[in-house]
Write a protein that holds these residues in place. Structure first.
Motif, PDB file in Angstrom:
ATOM      1  N   TYR A 118      45.082  38.235  39.815  1.00 13.10           N
ATOM      2  CA  TYR A 118      44.380  38.301  41.095  1.00 13.10           C
ATOM      3  C   TYR A 118      43.171  37.372  41.095  1.00 13.10           C
ATOM      4  N   ALA A 119      42.430  37.361  39.989  1.00  9.13           N
ATOM      5  CA  ALA A 119      41.262  36.488  39.902  1.00  9.13           C
ATOM      6  C   ALA A 119      41.655  35.021  39.881  1.00  9.13           C
ATOM      7  N   LEU A 120      42.807  34.699  39.305  1.00  2.90           N
ATOM      8  CA  LEU A 120      43.227  33.308  39.185  1.00  2.90           C
ATOM      9  C   LEU A 120      43.971  32.807  40.421  1.00  2.90           C
ATOM     10  N   ALA A 121      44.561  33.700  41.199  1.00  3.94           N
ATOM     11  CA  ALA A 121      45.361  33.286  42.351  1.00  3.94           C
ATOM     12  C   ALA A 121      44.633  33.474  43.668  1.00  3.94           C
ATOM     13  N   VAL A 122      44.039  34.650  43.853  1.00  4.95           N
ATOM     14  CA  VAL A 122      43.421  34.966  45.134  1.00  4.95           C
ATOM     15  C   VAL A 122      41.975  34.472  45.185  1.00  4.95           C
ATOM     16  N   LYS A 123      41.230  34.732  44.144  1.00  5.31           N
ATOM     17  CA  LYS A 123      39.850  34.279  44.068  1.00  5.31           C
ATOM     18  C   LYS A 123      39.688  33.441  42.810  1.00  5.31           C
ATOM     19  N   PRO A 124      40.229  32.220  42.827  1.00  2.00           N
ATOM     20  CA  PRO A 124      40.253  31.418  41.592  1.00  2.00           C
ATOM     21  C   PRO A 124      38.863  31.068  41.104  1.00  2.00           C
ATOM     22  N   VAL A 125      38.697  31.165  39.802  1.00  2.00           N
ATOM     23  CA  VAL A 125      37.448  30.774  39.170  1.00  2.00           C
ATOM     24  C   VAL A 125      37.447  29.269  38.989  1.00  2.00           C
ATOM     25  N   SER A 126      36.296  28.744  38.625  1.00  2.00           N
ATOM     26  CA  SER A 126      36.215  27.304  38.390  1.00  2.00           C
ATOM     27  C   SER A 126      37.027  26.920  37.158  1.00  2.00           C
ATOM     28  N   LYS A 127      37.735  25.807  37.262  1.00  2.00           N
ATOM     29  CA  LYS A 127      38.602  25.304  36.195  1.00  2.00           C
ATOM     30  C   LYS A 127      39.656  26.343  35.802  1.00  2.00           C
ATOM     31  N   TRP A 128      40.266  26.948  36.814  1.00  2.00           N
ATOM     32  CA  TRP A 128      41.262  27.977  36.538  1.00  2.00           C
ATOM     33  C   TRP A 128      42.487  27.395  35.843  1.00  2.00           C
ATOM     34  N   THR A 129      42.765  26.092  36.053  1.00  2.00           N
ATOM     35  CA  THR A 129      43.898  25.487  35.358  1.00  2.00           C
ATOM     36  C   THR A 129      43.679  25.464  33.851  1.00  2.00           C
ATOM     37  N   ASP A 130      42.417  25.282  33.418  1.00  2.00           N
ATOM     38  CA  ASP A 130      42.128  25.340  31.984  1.00  2.00           C
ATOM     39  C   ASP A 130      42.351  26.739  31.429  1.00  2.00           C
ATOM     40  N   VAL A 131      42.037  27.753  32.249  1.00  2.00           N
ATOM     41  CA  VAL A 131      42.264  29.128  31.818  1.00  2.00           C
ATOM     42  C   VAL A 131      43.760  29.395  31.657  1.00  2.00           C
ATOM     43  N   MET A 132      44.562  28.917  32.614  1.00  2.00           N
ATOM     44  CA  MET A 132      46.001  29.114  32.522  1.00  2.00           C
ATOM     45  C   MET A 132      46.589  28.373  31.319  1.00  2.00           C
ATOM     46  N   PHE A 133      46.072  27.180  31.056  1.00  2.00           N
ATOM     47  CA  PHE A 133      46.550  26.447  29.889  1.00  2.00           C
ATOM     48  C   PHE A 133      46.170  27.153  28.594  1.00  2.00           C
ATOM     49  N   PHE A 134      45.014  27.789  28.564  1.00  2.00           N
ATOM     50  CA  PHE A 134      44.620  28.548  27.369  1.00  2.00           C
ATOM     51  C   PHE A 134      45.581  29.709  27.142  1.00  2.00           C
TER      52      PHE A 134
END
Length: 300
Positions: A118-134
């Protein structure tokens, strides 16, 4: 005086049916061949499973012959041996451990993955792509490479031969996959629904339970089923970190059926098929939501 010549009106002229194109015939033949090839490939993959099920109903003498005895007498002796614990070791503690490890770890994964998605899709944080890659990078390391640190941590924390440590490992193992899947599912939900829930004064917990859960139920079902299958079938970690029936699961119990007398194929096949039944039941029960969930986000 000559008779008038009748002329055909354009509106009354019958339209000739279009001639069949040879390309249509080739397309039809190609579709039939593709269907036949698909069935053949599917039967090839299912043939070992069919043979295992058939062997589980054969007596041990016929099951161990080099030439398969397809028409041997059918019996439930292998299943009685597996569930009856004729070797002196009951199978039910391993069943309980498998159910606890799979169900509890799946529930923990959903409880952690849905808010993270929910945090990554609806209310994405900054540099969320880096979080997904992690999250994805945690799956790059083979399980064998992290075995020594896991063993030392289990020894230091008293986690050896403990089912709670296996549950924690299964949760950590499936969490990255669940976050990736749930993020793709939640990204397809219209943002207007979340805005409406926020205007109505719904908090995070109420939004997750009242708005996200009903809409994303196919995705939740698909994610939970995949996590359950991965936990139920896991053997490597539980085989190294456990050695007693206090924490060993069914996949670790099956190798104990192998004996030096070589009369174990029928009982082993019966045990393997019995262990697969919960996964088959869960798959058939949720197959509509599984297909719907796995297809979400495929077409934009």
């Amino acid at each position: 005086m000559s008779a008038p010549v009748a002329t055909a009106s354009p509106t009354t002229t019958a339209h000739a049916a279009p001639a069949a194109s040879p390309r249509d015939g080739r397309r039809g033949a190609g579709g039939v061949l593709l269907s036949v090839l698909t069935w053949v490939i599917g039967l090839i993959f299912l043939a070992p499973i069919f043979f295992m099920v058939l062997t589980s109903f054969h007596p041990e003498v016929q099951a161990t012959l080099n030439t398969p005895q397809y028409f041997a007498p059918l019996t439930l002796h292998g299943y009685r041996e597996f569930f009856g614990a004729s070797s002196g070791q009951s199978v039910w503690p391993f069943v309980i451990n498998s159910v606890l490890a799979s169900v509890i770890s799946t529930l923990l994964v959903l409880a952690l993955a849905i808010p993270a998605a929910y945090a990554l899709a609806v209310k994405p944080v900054s540099k969320w792509t880096d979080v997904m890659f992690f999250f994805l990078s945690t799956k790059f390391l083979p399980a064998a490479a992290g075995l020594v640190p896991l063993f030392l941590i289990a020894k230091a924390t008293g986690g050896l031969n403990q089912i709670w440590f296996i549950i924690i490992l299964y949760t950590a193992m499936n969490l990255p996959i669940a976050v990736w899947m749930m993020r793709s599912f939640l990204a397809d939900i219209p943002p207007a629904l979340f805005e409406a829930a926020s205007l109505d004064g719904a908090g995070l917990i109420k939004t997750l339970l009242r708005v996200i859960a009903p809409i994303a139920m196919p995705g939740i079902a698909a994610t939970s089923l995949i996590c359950f299958i991965f936990s139920w079938n896991e053997l490597f970690l539980v085989n190294v970190l456990t050695s007693t029936e206090n924490a060993q699961t069914l996949p670790a119990f099956l190798p104990s059926l192998v004996t030096s007398q070589a009369l174990f194929l029928g009982k082993l096949s019966a045990g393997a098929f019995a262990v697969s039944i919960p996964v088959l039941i869960a798959g058939f029960a949720a197959q509509d939501k599984l297909v719907q969930g796995l297809s979400l986000g495929a077409v934009k």
